[in-house]
Write a protein that holds these residues in place. Structure first.
Motif, PDB file in Angstrom:
ATOM      1  N   ALA A  18      18.626  -0.228  -5.698  1.00  0.00           N
ATOM      2  CA  ALA A  18      17.234  -0.643  -5.453  1.00  0.00           C
ATOM      3  C   ALA A  18      16.514   0.410  -4.635  1.00  0.00           C
ATOM      4  N   PRO A  19      15.439   0.994  -5.213  1.00  0.00           N
ATOM      5  CA  PRO A  19      14.690   1.975  -4.421  1.00  0.00           C
ATOM      6  C   PRO A  19      14.264   1.375  -3.071  1.00  0.00           C
ATOM      7  N   SER A  20      14.460   2.137  -2.035  1.00  0.00           N
ATOM      8  CA  SER A  20      14.149   1.650  -0.678  1.00  0.00           C
ATOM      9  C   SER A  20      13.549   2.791   0.136  1.00  0.00           C
ATOM     10  N   VAL A  21      12.700   2.450   1.044  1.00  0.00           N
ATOM     11  CA  VAL A  21      12.175   3.444   2.004  1.00  0.00           C
ATOM     12  C   VAL A  21      12.290   2.856   3.398  1.00  0.00           C
ATOM     13  N   TYR A  22      12.534   3.746   4.335  1.00  0.00           N
ATOM     14  CA  TYR A  22      12.422   3.226   5.712  1.00  0.00           C
ATOM     15  C   TYR A  22      10.976   3.393   6.118  1.00  0.00           C
ATOM     16  N   CYS A  23      10.473   2.421   6.773  1.00  0.00           N
ATOM     17  CA  CYS A  23       9.036   2.385   7.065  1.00  0.00           C
ATOM     18  C   CYS A  23       8.670   3.501   8.021  1.00  0.00           C
ATOM     19  N   PRO A  24       7.725   4.345   7.636  1.00  0.00           N
ATOM     20  CA  PRO A  24       7.329   5.437   8.524  1.00  0.00           C
ATOM     21  C   PRO A  24       6.924   4.896   9.887  1.00  0.00           C
ATOM     22  N   ASP A  76       0.830  -1.202   0.000  1.00  0.00           N
ATOM     23  CA  ASP A  76       0.000   0.000   0.000  1.00  0.00           C
ATOM     24  C   ASP A  76       0.868   1.257   0.000  1.00  0.00           C
ATOM     25  N   ILE A  77       2.062   1.129   0.504  1.00  0.00           N
ATOM     26  CA  ILE A  77       2.994   2.267   0.537  1.00  0.00           C
ATOM     27  C   ILE A  77       3.933   2.215  -0.660  1.00  0.00           C
ATOM     28  N   MET A  78       4.420   1.014  -0.954  1.00  0.00           N
ATOM     29  CA  MET A  78       5.427   0.835  -1.998  1.00  0.00           C
ATOM     30  C   MET A  78       4.961  -0.304  -2.909  1.00  0.00           C
ATOM     31  N   PRO A  79       4.251   0.047  -3.981  1.00  0.00           N
ATOM     32  CA  PRO A  79       3.627  -1.010  -4.798  1.00  0.00           C
ATOM     33  C   PRO A  79       4.614  -2.039  -5.337  1.00  0.00           C
ATOM     34  N   ARG A  80       5.872  -1.664  -5.559  1.00  0.00           N
ATOM     35  CA  ARG A  80       6.816  -2.613  -6.163  1.00  0.00           C
ATOM     36  C   ARG A  80       7.749  -3.216  -5.113  1.00  0.00           C
ATOM     37  N   VAL A  81       7.322  -3.179  -3.900  1.00  0.00           N
ATOM     38  CA  VAL A  81       8.166  -3.720  -2.822  1.00  0.00           C
ATOM     39  C   VAL A  81       8.408  -5.212  -3.044  1.00  0.00           C
ATOM     40  N   LYS A  82       9.648  -5.618  -2.803  1.00  0.00           N
ATOM     41  CA  LYS A  82       9.993  -7.034  -2.940  1.00  0.00           C
ATOM     42  C   LYS A  82      10.390  -7.655  -1.600  1.00  0.00           C
TER      43      LYS A  82
END
Lengths: 297, 651
Positions: A102-108, A47-53
């Motif tokens: 690789a695009p990455s986000v730290y989880c809010p 829901d936050i990162m549609p292409r999350v692996k």
């Protein structure tokens, strides 16, 4: 951003090593499919990162041994180490992008801004449990680790595909001493000493958790300033006269809430820590004790 | 409002909130139940089967209940608020650092003790000037002295020391502390709470001391009813003080004290308990039954020095009684400093011939406890009982009125009794005839006689010291008590030169702040610069010793020549025909006022105005002070403290 060629196992070990270098005690990769299946709609990684692996979960250390001995209000000041977890995963997300493209986000870390703070946007607890770095306890589902005890967790979502870890094979909670106490009085230490009595449950004949009951509403009222502040304001607004209204707003305890808000501190009220203070796993696991942790290196 | 939308926009009504609030709250993660360990086991079937117990998101609840997600969010948040039990986080103050939560030790904030309206009204009477308070604290006068604290200290430091002696006494400090603690719990069980006013009408017995200290222990406020009080005085004082309970004997002489109090408890809304030392009539509580009850709740506030602990009433010789609220700061500072001045030492024995219902008697108790001296009990004064107590209990200190000594001396008892144990005898309560001191002093071979002047509004303001010249003690009330500032002032509050007669004005750490619910009297009681107008006429010598000469309101103004009638009255009391007398003014067209002598004659005696004037002239009295009218009376109107009410004397 184009992804670099990588070996998943090697990358995983490099990522783990970097996270530990940044202060993580435990790192694991959660089974993304399981998260997506368990988490409710709107609260899934996709829901936050549609292409999350992959979802990487990181645990950082809890209290010092000295901290467990101080009064509850003082512990509220310096008890929370969750910001260390966030800084760790913030660095980790940058590391993964720079190393692997690789695009990455730290989880809010924040709560759901639509549903309010009693609803987490993402369950960091679910990520950590599926990543095998913690298991749910009788203390309000707080995660415990047999080596590191009580940790704070944060996650990184990434488009890098990594092999997932398995959940822990065994749950360290309840500890044998807690089971003994339960057999005698029907309560474990966390249940007995919770100031709002928000915990209860059952332990089966084999010493395993049978049921866990957690009155999160009571716990939140006790420990969360996002509940205490509006409650205090409501009480002031409902006061019979100006004197009572002023008394409510300027109550020293309540002024501490203003102080914490004004300086942006996460302590007081973030938790009350009483269930963890009496938990033998949280406070006395081999690696929960920073002194023993240092000596074991 | 949720997500910025109002209830109207979401279509949520109060009826919907009421109807769905419970199920929405239940399905949300506000209350979570986990069966087994399904997440760790990845037991998806179990998770789905129990998802409603684990806690559902608003979207899932909406789907389950049949509402829109935003409606669920609004209803859930309102329901959370509705169920909120505020104040929980304050409990953190009591946890950690070795303290663990115990349900039986925790009282919800809303259930904690709170002072009732009457108690708060009384507490509001302590409107001290801030600068004055700062001065008393910084100068070390006001500390956290309480009788409870002193009693605990004595019980810890000298547990086997004798606390009570004399008739019905004989208790150690440890025993007294235990009994007082139990009785305080008994009072609590009887419905008395910190801040409540409790009236006490008892003789100088162990019951009195224990009741007084137990009320102090609990933080209640004692108001004293004089032993001479009857129904009329009960009604006035119990109503004005809002007394919640009264402690008294079943009967006093022919007065059915307990029955009267019970009758008044029906009439007076605030009077709820009648506690009887002795056999209680139906509807009353036996004092003895209150010693065997559960201990006090721990969350009750322990009394502090700033708390009121006495509500005393002035003796009211000139007007109706006025309530004087007093706290431990005021009274116990005065007592603590008085201990040294009166030379009271640990192990001494303090006897009060004065009733404990009077502040002078209470002063003796306060000082005895402060010093660790024994309180010697003399339930009711009579010359033989008093002499017996002195000879058997061997008191070192005596607090008495001039009348007590005069009675014994008149009967010649001091000539036969052994008074040698008395190191210090303090006389107070009314004007002290110098000749009485001169006559008794040689018979008190072990010590000295001193004088003390005090008032309900300030306790002990002046006293002579044991080391003073005996003639000073015979003729004056002595010097100011420590911390007390006294001056002789005029009606405008200007200080008069030494030797001039004027009003005795006082300020200091023991002086009261205000009369209870009587702002007019309070305003009239103080000078512009904060001195209390005592209403007593006095003059001060070069060494600060003060001689009282009468009451300001009793001054007679004969054609502009003013004089106090006290000097005349003291002379007339020596006349062989006079049993009791008072001089009061009568209006006069030419001179404004003339002096009238009101007299009660001794049996079979007779006297004329001319004979009295001749007697006074022979004694050297100035002509303008001679009475010009004589009114004979069968009795005099008297206050409860045995003072003549001159305001009621009319020709």
């Amino acid at each position: 951003m184009s992804q670099n060629a990588y070996d998943p196992e090697t990358a995983k070990q490099e990522i783990f090593a970097y996270a530990k270098k940044r202060g993580a005690l435990a790192v694991g990769v959660a089974d993304l499919a399981a998260i997506e299946r368990i988490a409710p709609p709107g609260h899934r990684p996709s829901d936050i990162m549609p292409r999350v692996k992959s979802v990487i979960s990181v645990g950082v250390g809890g209290q010092t041994q000295g901290a467990w001995t101080v009064p509850a209000k003082a512990l509220g000041y310096f008890g929370s180490t969750e910001t260390r977890a966030y800084s760790c995963v913030y660095a980790l997300a940058f590391f993964m992008e720079s190393m692997y493209g690789a695009p990455s986000v730290y989880c809010p870390p924040d709560m759901d801004n639509e549903a309010g703070p009693r609803v987490p946007l993402q369950s960091l607890k679910l990520h950590a449990e599926l990543a095998g770095i913690g298991a749910r306890s009788l203390a309000g589902d707080i995660l415990l680790h047999p080596e590191f005890g009580y940790m704070y967790f944060a996650s990184v979502f990434t488009e890098l595909e990594l092999p997932p870890d398995e959940p822990m094979a065994d749950n360290p909670c309840p500890a044998p001493s807690c089971t003994d106490m339960y057999r005698k009085i029907g309560q474990t230490p966390c249940m007995k000493f919770c100031p709002v009595q928000c915990l209860s449950g059952k332990i089966d004949a084999e010493g395993k958790q049978e049921e866990m009951h957690y009155d999160m509403a009571a716990c939140a009222e006790m420990t969360q300033q996002y509940e205490a502040v509006p409650a205090m304001l409501a009480r002031a607004l409902e006061a019979e006269d100006a004197t009572q209204r002023t008394d409510a707003l300027f109550d020293p305890d309540n002024k501490m809430l203003w102080y914490k808000m004004s300086v942006g501190s996460g302590g007081l009220l973030a938790q009350c820590f009483e269930c963890m203070r009496v938990c033998p796993i949280a406070t006395r696991s081999p690696q929960a004790d920073p002194i023993r942790r240092r000596n074991s290196k | 409002m949720t997500q910025g939308y109002s209830r109207d926009q979401l279509g949520v009504t109060d009826a919907m909130i009421d109807a769905y609030g419970d199920i929405v709250f239940k399905l949300s993660n506000n209350h979570q139940i986990r069966r087994g360990d399904p997440v760790r086991m990845k037991d998806f079937a179990a998770i789905e089967a129990h998802r409603h117990e684990l806690g559902m998101s608003d979207e899932q609840i909406a789907e389950r209940v049949g509402l829109a997600p935003a409606q669920v969010t609004l209803i859930r948040n309102l329901e959370e608020r509705r169920r909120f039990r505020t104040g929980h986080y304050h409990q953190l103050n009591k946890l950690g650092g070795g303290k663990r939560f115990r349900a039986e030790r925790m009282t919800p904030l809303q259930d904690h003790f709170r002072y009732n309206e009457d108690a708060l009204s009384l507490r509001a009477a302590f409107a001290f000037d801030p600068a004055t308070v700062r001065g008393y604290v910084e100068d070390g006068y006001w500390k956290n002295d309480t009788l409870r604290g002193w009693l605990i200290r004595n019980a810890e430091e000298t547990p086997d020391g004798r606390a009570l002696a004399g008739a019905g006494g004989d208790l150690t400090w440890r025993e007294l502390r235990e009994r007082v603690g139990k009785l305080a719990a008994g009072f609590y069980k009887a419905g008395i709470r910190p801040g409540d006013v409790v009236a006490v009408q008892l003789p100088n017995t162990r019951d009195y001391v224990e009741s007084f200290l137990a009320l102090c222990w609990l933080g209640a406020v004692m108001t004293t009813l004089y032993m001479t009080f009857r129904e009329s005085e009960f009604r006035t004082q119990l109503a004005h003080s809002n007394a919640k309970a009264v402690i008294l004997p079943e009967i006093i002489g022919d007065f059915a004290a307990a029955e009267t109090a019970l009758r008044l408890s029906v009439e007076l809304e605030t009077l709820q308990r009648v506690i009887v030392a002795g056999t209680p009539p139906a509807g009353a509580i036996a004092l003895a039954s209150l010693y065997d009850v559960p201990p006090l709740p721990k969350e009750l506030p322990a009394p502090t020095a700033a708390d009121p602990f006495l509500l005393l009433y002035t003796s009211g010789t000139t007007s109706s009684p006025k309530g004087v609220p007093l706290n431990s700061h005021q009274m116990l500072t005065n007592a603590r400093l008085g201990v040294v001045e009166h030379d009271i030492r640990p192990g001494d024995v303090v006897l009060s011939a004065a009733p404990y219902g009077h502040l002078f008697g209470l002063y003796s108790i306060e000082m005895a406890i402060c010093a660790g001296a024994s309180i010697d009990l003399l339930p009711i004064f009579s010359p033989p009982a008093f002499i017996k107590a002195v000879e058997e209990d061997r008191p070192t200190h005596l607090f008495a009125g001039p009348a007590h000594l005069a009675a014994c001396n008149g009967m010649g008892l001091f000539d036969k009794a052994d008074m040698s144990s008395l190191r210090v005898t303090v006389l107070s309560g009314s004007a002290v005839p110098p000749d009485l001191v001169r006559a008794c002093a040689p018979k008190f071979t072990g010590g000295v006689i001193t004088q003390l002047w005090g008032m309900t509004e300030l306790q002990a303001g002046l006293y002579s010291r044991p080391g003073d010249d005996p003639e000073i003690a015979a003729t004056s009330a002595g010097r100011n008590s420590p911390g007390t500032h006294v001056r002789i002032g005029d009606e405008n509050g200007n200080e008069l030169p030494r030797g001039e007669e004027g009003e005795l004005q006082v300020r200091g750490p023991s002086v009261f702040a205000a009369y209870y619910n009587n702002p007019e009297a309070t305003a009239a009681a103080f000078t512009a610069d904060g001195y209390f107008r005592s209403g007593d006429l006095a003059c001060m010598d070069a060494n600060g010793n003060v001689t009282l000469s009468g009451r300001l309101k009793e001054v007679i103004n004969r054609g502009g020549v003013k004089y106090s009638p006290q000097e005349v009255e003291l002379l007339l009391e020596k006349h062989p025909a006079i049993a009791q007398c008072a001089i009061a003014p009568v209006p006069d067209e030419r001179l404004g006022e003339r002096a009238c002598c009101y007299a009660v004659l001794k049996p079979q005696a007779s006297v004329t105005l001319e004979e009295l004037c001749a007697f006074l002239t022979e004694k050297g009295l100035a002509k303008h002070k001679l009475p010009e009218r004589l009114e004979l009376r069968e009795t005099m109107p008297m206050t409860a403290t045995r003072k003549i009410i001159k305001g009621q004397l009319k020709p």
